[in-house]
Design an enzyme around this catalytic site. Structure first.
Site, PDB file in Angstrom:
ATOM      1  N   HIS A 222       5.414 -28.542 -59.999  1.00  0.00           N
ATOM      2  CA  HIS A 222       4.989 -28.092 -58.673  1.00  0.00           C
ATOM      3  C   HIS A 222       4.160 -26.803 -58.772  1.00  0.00           C
ATOM      4  O   HIS A 222       3.227 -26.587 -57.993  1.00  0.00           O
ATOM      5  CB  HIS A 222       6.205 -27.797 -57.789  1.00  0.00           C
ATOM      6  CG  HIS A 222       6.850 -29.004 -57.191  1.00  0.00           C
ATOM      7  ND1 HIS A 222       6.208 -29.838 -56.294  1.00  0.00           N
ATOM      8  CD2 HIS A 222       8.098 -29.517 -57.341  1.00  0.00           C
ATOM      9  CE1 HIS A 222       7.024 -30.808 -55.924  1.00  0.00           C
ATOM     10  NE2 HIS A 222       8.179 -30.637 -56.533  1.00  0.00           N
TER      11      HIS A 222
ATOM     12  N   ARG B  97       9.581 -31.354 -64.723  1.00  0.00           N
ATOM     13  CA  ARG B  97       9.537 -32.092 -63.461  1.00  0.00           C
ATOM     14  C   ARG B  97       9.326 -31.105 -62.314  1.00  0.00           C
ATOM     15  O   ARG B  97       8.235 -30.993 -61.766  1.00  0.00           O
ATOM     16  CB  ARG B  97      10.816 -32.918 -63.292  1.00  0.00           C
ATOM     17  CG  ARG B  97      10.712 -34.046 -62.257  1.00  0.00           C
ATOM     18  CD  ARG B  97      11.024 -33.584 -60.848  1.00  0.00           C
ATOM     19  NE  ARG B  97      12.356 -33.028 -60.702  1.00  0.00           N
ATOM     20  CZ  ARG B  97      12.761 -32.383 -59.624  1.00  0.00           C
ATOM     21  NH1 ARG B  97      11.946 -32.220 -58.598  1.00  0.00           N
ATOM     22  NH2 ARG B  97      13.984 -31.872 -59.556  1.00  0.00           N
ATOM     23  N   ASP B  98      10.343 -30.337 -61.970  1.00  0.00           N
ATOM     24  CA  ASP B  98      10.221 -29.354 -60.889  1.00  0.00           C
ATOM     25  C   ASP B  98       9.145 -28.322 -61.228  1.00  0.00           C
ATOM     26  O   ASP B  98       8.415 -27.845 -60.355  1.00  0.00           O
ATOM     27  CB  ASP B  98      11.569 -28.659 -60.675  1.00  0.00           C
ATOM     28  CG  ASP B  98      11.764 -28.187 -59.244  1.00  0.00           C
ATOM     29  OD1 ASP B  98      10.757 -27.905 -58.583  1.00  0.00           O
ATOM     30  OD2 ASP B  98      12.908 -28.090 -58.798  1.00  0.00           O
TER      31      ASP B  98
ATOM     32  N   HIS C 118      21.687 -27.493 -57.711  1.00  0.00           N
ATOM     33  CA  HIS C 118      20.294 -27.239 -58.106  1.00  0.00           C
ATOM     34  C   HIS C 118      19.771 -26.101 -57.240  1.00  0.00           C
ATOM     35  O   HIS C 118      19.647 -26.249 -56.016  1.00  0.00           O
ATOM     36  CB  HIS C 118      19.473 -28.512 -57.886  1.00  0.00           C
ATOM     37  CG  HIS C 118      18.002 -28.382 -58.101  1.00  0.00           C
ATOM     38  ND1 HIS C 118      17.372 -28.874 -59.228  1.00  0.00           N
ATOM     39  CD2 HIS C 118      17.014 -27.835 -57.335  1.00  0.00           C
ATOM     40  CE1 HIS C 118      16.070 -28.639 -59.135  1.00  0.00           C
ATOM     41  NE2 HIS C 118      15.833 -28.008 -57.997  1.00  0.00           N
TER      42      HIS C 118
ATOM     43  N   SER D  11      16.888 -27.101 -51.881  1.00  0.00           N
ATOM     44  CA  SER D  11      15.451 -27.362 -52.045  1.00  0.00           C
ATOM     45  C   SER D  11      14.574 -26.287 -51.441  1.00  0.00           C
ATOM     46  O   SER D  11      13.425 -26.108 -51.840  1.00  0.00           O
ATOM     47  CB  SER D  11      15.092 -28.712 -51.407  1.00  0.00           C
ATOM     48  OG  SER D  11      15.981 -29.720 -51.818  1.00  0.00           O
TER      49      SER D  11
ATOM     50  N   HIS E 146      17.135 -22.909 -56.023  1.00  0.00           N
ATOM     51  CA  HIS E 146      15.802 -22.313 -55.985  1.00  0.00           C
ATOM     52  C   HIS E 146      15.944 -20.836 -55.653  1.00  0.00           C
ATOM     53  O   HIS E 146      16.933 -20.409 -55.051  1.00  0.00           O
ATOM     54  CB  HIS E 146      14.897 -23.039 -54.988  1.00  0.00           C
ATOM     55  CG  HIS E 146      14.260 -24.265 -55.570  1.00  0.00           C
ATOM     56  ND1 HIS E 146      13.026 -24.251 -56.179  1.00  0.00           N
ATOM     57  CD2 HIS E 146      14.715 -25.530 -55.681  1.00  0.00           C
ATOM     58  CE1 HIS E 146      12.737 -25.461 -56.617  1.00  0.00           C
ATOM     59  NE2 HIS E 146      13.755 -26.261 -56.334  1.00  0.00           N
TER      60      HIS E 146
END
Length: 333
Positions: free
Chosen positions: A16, A12-13, A194, A167, A196
């Site tokens: 990108h 999913r991520d 989550h 995010s 990054h």
């Protein structure tokens, strides 16, 4: 020590990183490998979630339905998860179809100050007897007190856990600790994080989260994801094992899978000057590709675009403002 629930959004991520062009063969291969490695949850779909494939956000090579159906065939013990942003995903068209295919876990997401929009989707999924989590995106843009208020709304709608997303990859461990501690002390459901890696802090921030009581973490194979990528799954599981936390994941099989995945399709992310500035500016990691493309088109420094986007507090779904910012900066020059 509490067991740590790992959710893997590589499919999913990660999309990108390659403009949502995962092939059905890659999806099939990866889902088989994570099932074999006993990864608890595999999150699948367009980078912006269910129903988000579009000209504005980028069109997926493979439809949501085909992605989910392929993974459903391969997953027996690993749960099949989706990321849902109301407005992109409708209940009657997108969500119902995904649940009918056999999705087990639904994570309903909103901007960190807009939890109200998740009510109908969370309630619908609970009525369908699924595992349902609330997700607060771009969580660096709100103080801990506001995150608590929004998390409590999601909890009241029926969310069985709350995940905050870094995010933009802008957090440092001290920021994570403050916000996770506030959430753990204020809501009754489990809390997740989550990460990054725009500032190279994804693993450190994930560990900071569990030190303050979080029991759910997201991570992707080789860090495959938006911007400088996510917390790297193999490293995270290895470090958690070293610290004595239980994840239920077979580390040896996970490491073997990571080697195969990198060879077959993963584009390994890395921290570069643009991702650092993106993290500093607090700009959504998924903007990295369009920012680089538009900066080149207008002969601009992408760092200038990032800082202006950050000043304007632009969020995911406002990709059209990248062009507006570039035109404005070009005229000023």
């Amino acid at each position: 020590m509490n067991p740590i629930l790992i959710s893997d959004p590589t499919l999913r991520d990660g999309s990108h990183a390659i403009r949502h062009q995962l092939t059905i063969q890659q999806i099939d291969l990866y889902s088989k490998m994570v099932e074999d490695a006993s990864v608890p949850i595999l999150e699948v779909g367009h980078g912006n979630g269910l129903g988000a494939s579009s000209l504005q956000l980028g069109e997926s090579l493979v439809s949501d339905i085909d992605m989910l159906a392929t993974c459903r065939t391969n997953l027996r013990n690993t749960k099949l998860g989706i990321h849902v942003i109301p407005g992109f995903a409708t209940i009657n068209r997108d969500l119902k179809s995904a649940i009918d295919i056999g999705v087990n876990v639904v994570r309903v997401a909103s901007h960190c100050t807009e939890a109200d929009i998740t009510k109908r989707h969370i309630e619908y999924c609970r009525n369908r007897e699924l595992d349902v989590y609330g997700v607060l995106m771009m969580s660096h843009m709100a103080p801990a007190s506001v995150l608590v208020e929004e998390a409590m709304k999601m909890e009241s709608y029926g969310a069985q856990g709350i995940i905050i997303m870094d995010s933009a990859g802008s957090y440092l461990p001290v920021n994570v600790k403050e916000k996770i501690k506030a959430l753990v002390n204020s809501v009754a459901v489990p809390i997740g994080f989550h990460a990054h890696n725009n500032l190279g802090m994804a693993i450190a921030n994930s560990l900071a989260a569990i030190e303050e009581g979080a029991t759910m973490l997201d991570a992707t194979m080789r860090g495959f994801g938006a911007g400088a990528g996510n917390a790297q799954l193999e490293i995270l599981v290895a470090v958690l094992q070293q610290l004595g936390y239980k994840t239920g994941i077979d580390l040896y099989k996970l490491l073997d899978a990571s080697d195969v995945a990198e060879k077959e399709f993963l584009k390994v992310p890395y921290v570069n000057s643009s991702s650092i500035v993106s993290g500093m500016a607090g700009v959504f990691s998924g903007f990295s590709k369009p920012v680089e493309r538009i900066a080149k088109q207008y002969n601009l420094d992408p760092k200038d675009i990032y800082f202006e986007l950050g000043r304007r507090k632009v969020v995911a779904g406002q990709e059209d403002l990248i062009l507006e910012v570039a035109v404005s900066l070009s005229q000023l020059r």
